[in-house]
Design an enzyme around this catalytic site. Structure first.
Site, short mmCIF file in Angstrom:
data_model
loop_
_atom_site.label_atom_id
_atom_site.label_comp_id
_atom_site.label_asym_id
_atom_site.label_seq_id
_atom_site.Cartn_x
_atom_site.Cartn_y
_atom_site.Cartn_z
N SER A 17 25.51 3.28 -25.10
CA SER A 17 25.21 4.32 -24.10
C SER A 17 23.86 4.02 -23.50
O SER A 17 22.99 3.44 -24.16
CB SER A 17 25.20 5.70 -24.75
OG SER A 17 24.74 6.68 -23.82
N TYR A 60 22.35 11.52 -31.38
CA TYR A 60 23.17 10.65 -30.54
C TYR A 60 22.34 9.49 -30.01
O TYR A 60 22.78 8.33 -30.03
CB TYR A 60 23.77 11.45 -29.39
CG TYR A 60 24.68 10.65 -28.49
CD1 TYR A 60 25.99 10.36 -28.87
CD2 TYR A 60 24.24 10.18 -27.25
CE1 TYR A 60 26.83 9.63 -28.04
CE2 TYR A 60 25.08 9.45 -26.41
CZ TYR A 60 26.37 9.18 -26.82
OH TYR A 60 27.19 8.45 -26.00
N LYS A 87 23.03 5.46 -30.82
CA LYS A 87 23.39 4.47 -29.79
C LYS A 87 22.33 3.37 -29.69
O LYS A 87 22.67 2.21 -29.40
CB LYS A 87 23.59 5.16 -28.45
CG LYS A 87 24.83 6.05 -28.41
CD LYS A 87 26.11 5.27 -28.76
CE LYS A 87 27.36 6.12 -28.64
NZ LYS A 87 28.59 5.37 -28.94
#
Length: 282
Positions: A167, A182, A186
């Site tokens: 991402s 998150y 990533k």
């Protein structure tokens, strides 16, 4: 120079994006991005093993993919199958990969790992157990599935291409939503790709990462349409994207086919390909 010489010359220069005979494992197989990518894989001739947490949901996705292939007059239709797996459970991953290889009577040589999820909590308020669970699925799950696929390839002496979905959140901090777990998961995926690429290059296994920006998947569109602050959130995101819009899932197909192709990206490994509409430039 004969016509045959010209054709040989062109084929040695222009890469092929056909995937005939390849066995692709596509995790997160019922998700919005995977639904589009699976169609591209089938259209290019790859057998596709869809993997997701919920067996009934992924079976439905597989049936819909077969129906789509029939509607497009794809002949023959590659072998499409559905599998349930928790990528955050290493034993479950190893068992699932072994079953896929047994089912196809061959070794899967293409991985597109889209499985993962996001949560929005401020760093001070994030429940520790939720943060740990997310990192386990997003980061360790990426390692587990890559390792399991690679082990089979090494044992079979077969080359392969592993594509993990990272991402832009692995290289920038999103705004306004707080998503620290998150982001770190990533960022870890991106460096995992580099580490595995270096270790596994001697086995002719390439490992790369595709890092998308904001994607207008059906789920995202639903959230925007039904959340009171959804439209405001979309406006905030798009105001920070030079292209001024979110991506459609089909806009990642070219990147995936490039990284999957044994000829187009034969010298590409350990790369993090960021496709974000220019978001990180601002």
């Amino acid at each position: 120079m004969t016509l045959e010489d010209v054709q040989d010359s062109i084929s040695s220069i222009v890469p092929s994006f056909r995937l005939d005979g390849r066995i692709a494992v596509l995790t997160g197989g019922a998700g919005g991005l995977a639904v589009t990518l699976s169609k591209a894989l089938v259209a290019q001739g790859a057998h596709v093993a869809l993997v997701d947490l919920n067996q009934s949901v992924v079976e439905q996705a597989a049936n819909e993919l077969i129906q789509w292939a029939q509607s497009q007059n794809i002949n023959p239709i590659p072998n499409i199958s559905a599998w349930s797996c928790n990528v955050g459970d290493s034993n479950n991953v190893d068992s699932c990969v072994a079953q896929i290889n047994e089912y196809y009577n061959d070794v899967a040589d293409l991985l597109i790992h889209t499985a993962g999820y996001c949560q929005n909590f401020s760093a001070l308020e994030y429940p520790n157990e939720k943060a740990a669970a997310l990192v386990n699925v997003n980061l360790l799950g990426s390692y587990y599935i890559s390792k399991s696929i690679a082990k089979s390839l090494v044992d079979a002496g077969k080359p392969g291409s592993l594509i993990l979905i990272g991402s832009m959140s692995g290289v920038i901090v999103n705004d306004p939503q707080p998503q620290v777990a998150y982001n770190i998961s990533k960022a870890g995926v991106i460096h995992l790709v580099k580490s595995l690429a270096c270790e596994w290059s001697k086995y002719n296994i390439r490992v790369n990462c595709l890092s998308p920006g904001y994607i207008a998947t059906p789920l995202t569109k639903h959230v925007i349409a039904n959340d009171p602050s959804g439209q405001e959130l979309q406006n905030t995101w798009e105001s920070k994207i030079p292209i001024h819009r979110m991506a459609e899932p089909k806009e990642f197909v070219g990147s995936i086919l490039y990284l999957a192709s044994q000829t187009a990206s034969s010298y590409t490994t350990g790369e993090n390909l960021i496709v974000d509409g220019g978001y990180q430039c601002w």
